[in-house]
Enzyme design. Structure first.
Site, mmCIF file in Angstrom:
data_model
loop_
_atom_site.group_PDB
_atom_site.id
_atom_site.type_symbol
_atom_site.label_atom_id
_atom_site.label_comp_id
_atom_site.label_asym_id
_atom_site.label_seq_id
_atom_site.Cartn_x
_atom_site.Cartn_y
_atom_site.Cartn_z
ATOM 1 N N ARG A 37 0.864 -1.185 0.000
ATOM 2 C CA ARG A 37 0.000 0.000 0.000
ATOM 3 C C ARG A 37 0.897 1.230 0.000
ATOM 4 O O ARG A 37 2.016 1.200 0.540
ATOM 5 C CB ARG A 37 -0.907 0.005 1.221
ATOM 6 C CG ARG A 37 -1.840 -1.195 1.322
ATOM 7 C CD ARG A 37 -2.642 -1.139 2.603
ATOM 8 N NE ARG A 37 -3.557 -2.283 2.732
ATOM 9 C CZ ARG A 37 -3.251 -3.436 3.320
ATOM 10 N NH1 ARG A 37 -2.040 -3.604 3.851
ATOM 11 N NH2 ARG A 37 -4.132 -4.417 3.397
ATOM 12 N N LYS A 91 -1.839 -2.822 8.026
ATOM 13 C CA LYS A 91 -2.989 -2.397 8.816
ATOM 14 C C LYS A 91 -3.042 -3.164 10.130
ATOM 15 O O LYS A 91 -2.728 -4.347 10.185
ATOM 16 C CB LYS A 91 -4.285 -2.634 8.025
ATOM 17 C CG LYS A 91 -4.457 -1.714 6.827
ATOM 18 C CD LYS A 91 -5.784 -1.977 6.137
ATOM 19 C CE LYS A 91 -6.013 -1.014 4.982
ATOM 20 N NZ LYS A 91 -7.312 -1.270 4.298
ATOM 21 N N HIS A 103 -2.557 2.738 -5.797
ATOM 22 C CA HIS A 103 -3.243 1.470 -5.541
ATOM 23 C C HIS A 103 -3.380 0.646 -6.820
ATOM 24 O O HIS A 103 -3.525 -0.583 -6.760
ATOM 25 C CB HIS A 103 -4.620 1.727 -4.929
ATOM 26 C CG HIS A 103 -5.011 0.690 -3.919
ATOM 27 N ND1 HIS A 103 -4.371 0.548 -2.701
ATOM 28 C CD2 HIS A 103 -5.958 -0.275 -3.948
ATOM 29 C CE1 HIS A 103 -4.923 -0.447 -2.025
ATOM 30 N NE2 HIS A 103 -5.870 -0.966 -2.764
ATOM 31 N N ARG A 131 -0.681 -1.761 -6.903
ATOM 32 C CA ARG A 131 -0.970 -2.913 -6.030
ATOM 33 C C ARG A 131 -1.880 -3.907 -6.769
ATOM 34 O O ARG A 131 -1.654 -5.119 -6.714
ATOM 35 C CB ARG A 131 -1.631 -2.410 -4.746
ATOM 36 C CG ARG A 131 -2.004 -3.492 -3.728
ATOM 37 C CD ARG A 131 -2.438 -2.787 -2.430
ATOM 38 N NE ARG A 131 -3.155 -3.642 -1.506
ATOM 39 C CZ ARG A 131 -2.589 -4.421 -0.599
ATOM 40 N NH1 ARG A 131 -1.259 -4.496 -0.520
ATOM 41 N NH2 ARG A 131 -3.323 -5.142 0.242
ATOM 42 N N HIS A 170 -3.865 -9.470 3.163
ATOM 43 C CA HIS A 170 -5.316 -9.573 3.328
ATOM 44 C C HIS A 170 -5.646 -10.550 4.445
ATOM 45 O O HIS A 170 -5.097 -11.647 4.498
ATOM 46 C CB HIS A 170 -5.968 -10.063 2.034
ATOM 47 C CG HIS A 170 -6.039 -9.029 0.969
ATOM 48 N ND1 HIS A 170 -6.221 -9.324 -0.368
ATOM 49 C CD2 HIS A 170 -5.955 -7.666 1.028
ATOM 50 C CE1 HIS A 170 -6.249 -8.214 -1.077
ATOM 51 N NE2 HIS A 170 -6.084 -7.198 -0.246
ATOM 52 N N TYR A 192 -9.073 -10.512 -7.594
ATOM 53 C CA TYR A 192 -8.014 -10.486 -8.596
ATOM 54 C C TYR A 192 -8.007 -11.733 -9.475
ATOM 55 O O TYR A 192 -7.072 -11.945 -10.241
ATOM 56 C CB TYR A 192 -6.643 -10.358 -7.914
ATOM 57 C CG TYR A 192 -6.482 -9.077 -7.150
ATOM 58 C CD1 TYR A 192 -6.305 -7.868 -7.806
ATOM 59 C CD2 TYR A 192 -6.518 -9.061 -5.757
ATOM 60 C CE1 TYR A 192 -6.167 -6.681 -7.108
ATOM 61 C CE2 TYR A 192 -6.381 -7.875 -5.042
ATOM 62 C CZ TYR A 192 -6.205 -6.695 -5.732
ATOM 63 O OH TYR A 192 -6.067 -5.518 -5.037
#
Length: 309
Positions: free
Chosen positions: A147, A171, A246, A249, A272, A281
């Site tokens: 990110r 995150k 992004h 990414r 994730h 994806y």
């Protein structure tokens, strides 16, 4: 079913205190469902099963109703059958396995390999004073799928140049390890040698000495600054492409999966928590789809005549 629908409507009106408009919507939805069942052969209430609701969903879709309208009608049925189970009218709730997303999922926007190569080559030709830094950012974002916030907060101590691995803090302060390819490592080393070391030398007491990507003032780059850098490269070199961090990414994940990476590995690399976040994806490019078709279909290629023919 009429008596059960009437009892349910009275429940909504008297106990749930729903508005008249809401009650009317529930009544219409249930009447339409009952009409569908009658037109399909008249299934009795206790025989209504998951398959019947799936057929009804297909029927609604064929009518080209909006996704929000379909979701509302299914919500009505969920409420009705939940109440029916509570009233012991039936033991089976046919809605339990029905899932429907009212929002159409957008496929992630990504670059083709030729496009990302054009952007990187343009950055390398750029005469901007911070060109080596900008190339390093591009290479690293594409090579790792980080990110932009993770890239901006990346510190030199998190990069192991010997084994070519990066320790990323994502995150929720969760840590993950990402391998980095030769070209991205070379770009970062070039940036350190030709620009970053000079910036640090000019600000000897800087509290930002360990941050990898610095502005010309010696402060860590922000996400907004990275977006500006990428847009400037594309605009000044006449590339007819829309770019944002992004998207790199998305490109990272798409290219890995299109070239044979397994879903779980990509999930871990992206950081994730849920595999469902990575499943967006699983689209493939038209070129990749055509290539796969030509390789595997027995009659995809024109047969050549042999000498005996």
């Amino acid at each position: 079913m009429d008596a059960k629908v009437s009892a349910f409507i009275r429940y909504l009106l008297n106990e749930r205190r729903y508005s008249d408009l809401t009650i009317q919507a529930y009544q219409r939805d249930l009447n339409e469902f009952e009409g569908f069942l009658l037109s399909s052969g008249g299934v009795s209430f206790n025989e209504i099963a998951y398959q019947d609701v799936r057929l009804y969903l297909a029927f609604l879709t064929e009518k080209e109703l909006s996704r929000t309208t379909i979701a509302r009608k299914l919500s009505t049925l969920r409420s009705f059958f939940k109440y029916a189970v509570q009233q012991q009218w039936t033991e089976i709730n046919p809605m339990e396995l029905i899932q429907y997303n009212s929002k159409k999922q957008r496929l992630p926007d990504f670059f083709y390999e030729s496009e990302i190569n054009s952007i990187i080559e343009a950055a390398k030709r750029d005469d901007h004073p911070s060109a080596t830094r900008n190339v390093a950012i591009l290479e690293l974002l594409y090579a790792t799928g980080m990110r932009v916030s993770e890239c901006c907060q990346l510190k030199v101590s998190q990069v192991d140049f010997n084994i070519q691995m990066i320790r990323v803090i994502g995150k929720g302060n969760k840590e993950r390890i990402i391998p980095v390819g030769d070209q991205a490592i070379a770009a970062v080393l070039d940036y350190q040698k030709n620009l970053r070391d000079q910036l640090i030398a000019n600000i000897p007491n800087s509290p930002y000495r360990d941050f990898l990507f610095l502005s010309d003032k010696g402060k860590p780059l922000t996400a907004a600054q990275v977006r500006t850098i990428l847009n400037r490269i594309v605009d000044q070199h006449g590339l007819n492409l829309k770019i944002h961090p992004h998207k790199l990414r998305h490109t990272f994940a798409t290219h890995l999966l299109n070239n044979g990476a397994d879903m779980r590995s990509v999930q871990e690399l992206l950081g994730h928590v849920d595999l469902s976040s990575t499943q967006i994806y699983t689209h493939v490019t038209k070129d990749k789809l055509r290539q796969t078709y030509l390789q595997v279909h027995p009659r995809a290629k024109r047969q050549t005549k042999t000498e005996e023919d």
